[in-house]
Design an enzyme around this catalytic site. Structure first.
Site, PDB file in Angstrom:
ATOM      1  N   THR A   1      -8.608   1.078  15.687  1.00  0.00           N
ATOM      2  CA  THR A   1      -8.565   0.297  16.925  1.00  0.00           C
ATOM      3  C   THR A   1      -8.919   1.142  18.145  1.00  0.00           C
ATOM      4  N   ASP A   2      -9.380   0.472  19.200  1.00  0.00           N
ATOM      5  CA  ASP A   2      -9.623   1.191  20.456  1.00  0.00           C
ATOM      6  C   ASP A   2      -8.308   1.568  21.145  1.00  0.00           C
ATOM      7  N   GLU A   3      -7.184   0.979  20.686  1.00  0.00           N
ATOM      8  CA  GLU A   3      -5.902   1.268  21.358  1.00  0.00           C
ATOM      9  C   GLU A   3      -5.466   2.723  21.207  1.00  0.00           C
TER      10      GLU A   3
ATOM     11  N   LYS B   1      -1.408   3.916  14.354  1.00  0.00           N
ATOM     12  CA  LYS B   1      -2.830   3.836  13.993  1.00  0.00           C
ATOM     13  C   LYS B   1      -3.499   5.204  14.245  1.00  0.00           C
TER      14      LYS B   1
ATOM     15  N   TYR C   1       2.679   0.892  17.849  1.00  0.00           N
ATOM     16  CA  TYR C   1       1.532   0.435  17.045  1.00  0.00           C
ATOM     17  C   TYR C   1       0.365   1.419  17.148  1.00  0.00           C
TER      18      TYR C   1
ATOM     19  N   ILE D   1       0.825  -1.221   0.000  1.00  0.00           N
ATOM     20  CA  ILE D   1       0.000   0.000   0.000  1.00  0.00           C
ATOM     21  C   ILE D   1       0.859   1.271   0.000  1.00  0.00           C
TER      22      ILE D   1
ATOM     23  N   ASN E   1     -10.399  -5.843  20.773  1.00  0.00           N
ATOM     24  CA  ASN E   1      -9.621  -7.035  20.406  1.00  0.00           C
ATOM     25  C   ASN E   1     -10.487  -8.077  19.712  1.00  0.00           C
TER      26      ASN E   1
ATOM     27  N   ARG F   1       5.030  -6.754  29.146  1.00  0.00           N
ATOM     28  CA  ARG F   1       5.218  -5.923  27.944  1.00  0.00           C
ATOM     29  C   ARG F   1       5.522  -4.486  28.395  1.00  0.00           C
TER      30      ARG F   1
ATOM     31  N   ALA G   1      -5.234  -3.172   5.793  1.00  0.00           N
ATOM     32  CA  ALA G   1      -3.793  -3.468   5.757  1.00  0.00           C
ATOM     33  C   ALA G   1      -3.045  -2.667   6.814  1.00  0.00           C
ATOM     34  N   ALA G   2      -2.271  -3.356   7.612  1.00  0.00           N
ATOM     35  CA  ALA G   2      -1.493  -2.703   8.662  1.00  0.00           C
ATOM     36  C   ALA G   2      -0.527  -3.707   9.261  1.00  0.00           C
ATOM     37  N   GLU G   3       0.479  -3.182   9.917  1.00  0.00           N
ATOM     38  CA  GLU G   3       1.225  -3.992  10.876  1.00  0.00           C
ATOM     39  C   GLU G   3       0.383  -3.919  12.142  1.00  0.00           C
TER      40      GLU G   3
HETATM   41  P1  NAD Z   1      -3.137  -8.974  10.438  1.00  0.00           P
HETATM   42  O1  NAD Z   1      -1.788  -8.621  10.940  1.00  0.00           O
HETATM   43  O2  NAD Z   1      -3.683 -10.328  10.673  1.00  0.00           O
HETATM   44  O3  NAD Z   1      -3.201  -8.729   8.848  1.00  0.00           O
HETATM   45  C1  NAD Z   1      -2.654  -7.601   8.242  1.00  0.00           C
HETATM   46  C2  NAD Z   1      -2.665  -7.828   6.727  1.00  0.00           C
HETATM   47  O4  NAD Z   1      -2.144  -6.639   6.102  1.00  0.00           O
HETATM   48  C3  NAD Z   1      -1.783  -8.985   6.285  1.00  0.00           C
HETATM   49  O5  NAD Z   1      -2.468  -9.769   5.333  1.00  0.00           O
HETATM   50  C4  NAD Z   1      -0.564  -8.315   5.675  1.00  0.00           C
HETATM   51  O6  NAD Z   1       0.043  -9.073   4.647  1.00  0.00           O
HETATM   52  C5  NAD Z   1      -1.174  -7.023   5.135  1.00  0.00           C
HETATM   53  N1  NAD Z   1      -0.179  -5.949   5.018  1.00  0.00           N
HETATM   54  C6  NAD Z   1       0.706  -5.541   5.965  1.00  0.00           C
HETATM   55  N2  NAD Z   1       1.476  -4.550   5.472  1.00  0.00           N
HETATM   56  C7  NAD Z   1       1.030  -4.303   4.209  1.00  0.00           C
HETATM   57  C8  NAD Z   1       1.420  -3.384   3.201  1.00  0.00           C
HETATM   58  N3  NAD Z   1       2.419  -2.518   3.388  1.00  0.00           N
HETATM   59  N4  NAD Z   1       0.754  -3.399   2.014  1.00  0.00           N
HETATM   60  C9  NAD Z   1      -0.265  -4.286   1.818  1.00  0.00           C
HETATM   61  N5  NAD Z   1      -0.650  -5.190   2.715  1.00  0.00           N
HETATM   62  C10 NAD Z   1      -0.016  -5.194   3.917  1.00  0.00           C
HETATM   63  O7  NAD Z   1      -4.110  -7.853  11.025  1.00  0.00           O
HETATM   64  P2  NAD Z   1      -5.599  -7.979  11.551  1.00  0.00           P
HETATM   65  O8  NAD Z   1      -5.577  -8.450  12.931  1.00  0.00           O
HETATM   66  O9  NAD Z   1      -6.399  -8.684  10.539  1.00  0.00           O
HETATM   67  O10 NAD Z   1      -6.004  -6.430  11.577  1.00  0.00           O
HETATM   68  C11 NAD Z   1      -6.574  -5.814  10.446  1.00  0.00           C
HETATM   69  C12 NAD Z   1      -6.804  -4.351  10.750  1.00  0.00           C
HETATM   70  O11 NAD Z   1      -7.671  -4.231  11.877  1.00  0.00           O
HETATM   71  C13 NAD Z   1      -5.556  -3.570  11.100  1.00  0.00           C
HETATM   72  O12 NAD Z   1      -5.648  -2.288  10.519  1.00  0.00           O
HETATM   73  C14 NAD Z   1      -5.584  -3.469  12.611  1.00  0.00           C
HETATM   74  O13 NAD Z   1      -4.929  -2.313  13.062  1.00  0.00           O
HETATM   75  C15 NAD Z   1      -7.064  -3.397  12.861  1.00  0.00           C
HETATM   76  N6  NAD Z   1      -7.504  -3.919  14.158  1.00  0.00           N
HETATM   77  C16 NAD Z   1      -7.191  -5.204  14.522  1.00  0.00           C
HETATM   78  C17 NAD Z   1      -7.666  -5.705  15.731  1.00  0.00           C
HETATM   79  C18 NAD Z   1      -7.370  -7.105  16.194  1.00  0.00           C
HETATM   80  O14 NAD Z   1      -7.728  -7.455  17.304  1.00  0.00           O
HETATM   81  N7  NAD Z   1      -6.741  -7.949  15.381  1.00  0.00           N
HETATM   82  C19 NAD Z   1      -8.435  -4.879  16.567  1.00  0.00           C
HETATM   83  C20 NAD Z   1      -8.678  -3.565  16.176  1.00  0.00           C
HETATM   84  C21 NAD Z   1      -8.243  -3.110  14.959  1.00  0.00           C
HETATM   85  O1  DAU Z   2      -7.531  -3.469  21.156  1.00  0.00           O
HETATM   86  C1  DAU Z   2      -7.396  -3.738  19.797  1.00  0.00           C
HETATM   87  C2  DAU Z   2      -6.026  -4.294  19.509  1.00  0.00           C
HETATM   88  O2  DAU Z   2      -6.017  -5.622  20.007  1.00  0.00           O
HETATM   89  C3  DAU Z   2      -5.656  -4.283  18.036  1.00  0.00           C
HETATM   90  O3  DAU Z   2      -5.609  -2.952  17.583  1.00  0.00           O
HETATM   91  C4  DAU Z   2      -4.317  -4.976  17.790  1.00  0.00           C
HETATM   92  O4  DAU Z   2      -4.062  -5.054  16.407  1.00  0.00           O
HETATM   93  C5  DAU Z   2      -4.370  -6.375  18.378  1.00  0.00           C
HETATM   94  O5  DAU Z   2      -3.106  -6.970  18.277  1.00  0.00           O
HETATM   95  C6  DAU Z   2      -4.806  -6.320  19.844  1.00  0.00           C
HETATM   96  O6  DAU Z   2      -3.776  -5.723  20.667  1.00  0.00           O
HETATM   97  P1  DAU Z   2      -3.405  -6.305  22.111  1.00  0.00           P
HETATM   98  O7  DAU Z   2      -2.024  -5.915  22.433  1.00  0.00           O
HETATM   99  O8  DAU Z   2      -4.463  -5.976  23.100  1.00  0.00           O
HETATM  100  O9  DAU Z   2      -3.517  -7.904  21.777  1.00  0.00           O
HETATM  101  P2  DAU Z   2      -2.579  -9.120  22.232  1.00  0.00           P
HETATM  102  O10 DAU Z   2      -3.300 -10.362  21.822  1.00  0.00           O
HETATM  103  O11 DAU Z   2      -1.184  -8.959  21.798  1.00  0.00           O
HETATM  104  O12 DAU Z   2      -2.636  -9.007  23.803  1.00  0.00           O
HETATM  105  C7  DAU Z   2      -3.866  -9.108  24.505  1.00  0.00           C
HETATM  106  C8  DAU Z   2      -3.558  -9.068  25.996  1.00  0.00           C
HETATM  107  O13 DAU Z   2      -2.848 -10.259  26.350  1.00  0.00           O
HETATM  108  C9  DAU Z   2      -2.656  -7.909  26.389  1.00  0.00           C
HETATM  109  O14 DAU Z   2      -2.984  -7.474  27.687  1.00  0.00           O
HETATM  110  C10 DAU Z   2      -1.268  -8.532  26.399  1.00  0.00           C
HETATM  111  C11 DAU Z   2      -1.541  -9.941  26.879  1.00  0.00           C
HETATM  112  N1  DAU Z   2      -0.600 -10.968  26.381  1.00  0.00           N
HETATM  113  C12 DAU Z   2      -0.352 -11.013  25.043  1.00  0.00           C
HETATM  114  C13 DAU Z   2       0.514 -11.954  24.517  1.00  0.00           C
HETATM  115  C14 DAU Z   2       0.812 -11.997  23.038  1.00  0.00           C
HETATM  116  C15 DAU Z   2      -0.029 -11.870  27.254  1.00  0.00           C
HETATM  117  O15 DAU Z   2      -0.274 -11.832  28.477  1.00  0.00           O
HETATM  118  N2  DAU Z   2       0.836 -12.798  26.729  1.00  0.00           N
HETATM  119  C16 DAU Z   2       1.141 -12.876  25.410  1.00  0.00           C
HETATM  120  O16 DAU Z   2       1.955 -13.748  25.025  1.00  0.00           O
END
Ligand code: NAD
Ligand code: DAU
Length: 337
Positions: A123-125, A154, A150, A60, A179, A274, A80-82
């Site tokens: 995200t709510d973060e 965002k 992160y 992107i 989450n 963390r 798309a995001a890290e």
């Molecule tokens: P994910 O890490 O599983 O997937 C991210 C996707 O984006 C991957 O397929 C990756 O290949 C692609 N990508 C990364 N960099 C890219 C680039 N430069 N160009 C094109 N593609 C690229 O993420 P997810 O958990 O599916 O999250 C999706 C979205 O939702 C993100 O924007 C994230 O911030 C948001 N979000 C996620 C959560 C959660 O709990 N997972 C919660 C709130 C918001």
């Molecule tokens: O709130 C939305 C966010 O939720 C998204 O924007 C992010 O993309 C997604 O990764 C997620 O972030 P968190 O940091 O909250 O998710 P994670 O699963 O990494 O961690 C959830 C909780 O669990 C957090 O308090 C950290 C804790 N944790 C996480 C890992 C990976 C552990 O205790 N042990 C672990 O190994």
């Protein structure tokens, strides 16, 4: 209608594409994804030959690729995001590049191509951290206070999206969700990590005291929320999306998973915390409920049972993912296991 879905090979993006094709079979979908470690085309195997679906491998941040993919697009749904906080602490630069610059490149192209909607998945973060044992929740009026690379990246992308609405009149909407959990989640996030670790007879690493609280949203409920915003959301508005949870901490989540899998609590292992760990998230989703009629379908317990069942039945999916780069990441993050 033709949609451009960015990051459609990731966890939420692939669930969204599967959901959309099932419920809107006449729409066309272009999936633009770089296929980083988190992107997996296996997630989309059942629709890869669908004539209304096409895949473009690309970044992107690359304006030419983005512009080609944007042709004749009505709606952009930008996932798309890290996305992993721990990786952002280890390597922040890629987060700024993809999440901030990549979003700006997409926004430019969306303006140039007069898209009818740019929906940004946030995200709510971005709201920061709440205190334990109080009833405050994040809502659409909460000030931004991101505390990890992160969430800062965002927040930067959210501000850009809003700026393109005010400055260029781009028709945007934003969702700030909590989450997610469910099928096809890369096993670096706590729920998919916990389930797959137990299935491999490994322990669940719990950061710090384990009393950190997250709001849990099943991925299909999230897809339905985005659908509601695309269909009925007000241009220029943000909507908070959360689950049916009341302050459940990580230790309690781990214990629920252990119980579903019929194991005991010796599977819990406390590990180093963390840095900058946000204590508590809680989301007030009354705006999307009152204005658009959305709400989660089932409770956390029901969705968690379903999720554990999915990972139990799809061992080949997550075993293939837990190799190579994953092993190196795991060792660096948690030490030898
Ligand atoms: P994910 O890490 O599983 O997937 C991210 C996707 O984006 C991957 O397929 C990756 O290949 C692609 N990508 C990364 N960099 C890219 C680039 N430069 N160009 C094109 N593609 C690229 O993420 P997810 O958990 O599916 O999250 C999706 C979205 O939702 C993100 O924007 C994230 O911030 C948001 N979000 C996620 C959560 C959660 O709990 N997972 C919660 C709130 C918001
Ligand atoms: O709130 C939305 C966010 O939720 C998204 O924007 C992010 O993309 C997604 O990764 C997620 O972030 P968190 O940091 O909250 O998710 P994670 O699963 O990494 O961690 C959830 C909780 O669990 C957090 O308090 C950290 C804790 N944790 C996480 C890992 C990976 C552990 O205790 N042990 C672990 O190994």
């Amino acid at each position: 209608m033709k949609l451009l879905v960015t990051g459609g090979a990731g966890f939420i993006g692939s669930n969204f594409i599967l959901y959309w094709i099932k419920n809107h079979p006449d729409d066309k979908i272009v999936n633009l994804d770089k296929l980083t470690y988190a992107g997996n085309l296996e997630n989309l195997k059942e629709i890869e030959k669908n004539q209304n679906y096409s895949f473009v491998r690309g970044d992107i941040c690359d304006a030419k690729t983005v512009n080609n993919a944007m042709q004749e697009i009505d709606f952009v749904v930008h996932f798309a995001a890290e996305s992993h906080v721990d990786r952002s602490i280890a390597e922040p630069a890629t987060f700024v590049m993809t999440n901030v610059i990549g979003t700006q490149v997409l926004l430019d192209s969306a303006v140039k191509n007069n898209v009818k909607r740019f929906h940004h998945v946030s995200t709510d973060e971005v709201f920061g951290s709440l205190e334990l044992n109080n009833s405050n929740k994040f809502n659409e009026r909460t000030n931004y206070n991101p505390r990890s690379p992160y969430s800062a990246s965002k927040a930067g992308s959210d501000y850009l999206v809003r700026a393109y609405f005010s400055t260029y009149g781009l028709p945007i909407t934003v969702t700030n969700c909590s989450n997610n959990f469910g099928p096809y989640q890369f096993p670096e996030k706590i729920i998919s990590l916990a389930i797959t670790n137990i299935l491999e007879n490994k322990k669940i690493p719990i950061y710090g005291d384990g009393l950190y609280v997250r709001d849990w949203l099943y991925v299909e409920d999230h897809c339905r929320a985005i659908e509601a915003v695309l269909q009925k959301g007000k241009i220029g508005e943000a909507y908070c999306v959360g689950g049916l949870t009341e302050d459940i901490n990580n230790l309690e989540i781990a214990k629920k998973i252990i119980k579903i899998l019929g194991k005991d609590e010796s599977y819990i292992e406390f590990v180093k915390d963390r840095p900058g760990h946000d204590r508590r998230y809680a989301v007030d989703w009354s705006k999307i409920k009152n204005e658009l009629g959305w709400q989660p379908l089932y409770s956390l317990d029901e969705w968690l049972e379903k999720t554990v069942k999915w990972y139990t039945e799809n061992e080949s999916w997550w075993k293939a993912v837990k190799t190579g780069e994953y092993q190196r990441y795991y060792e660096k993050q948690y030490g030898r296991n």
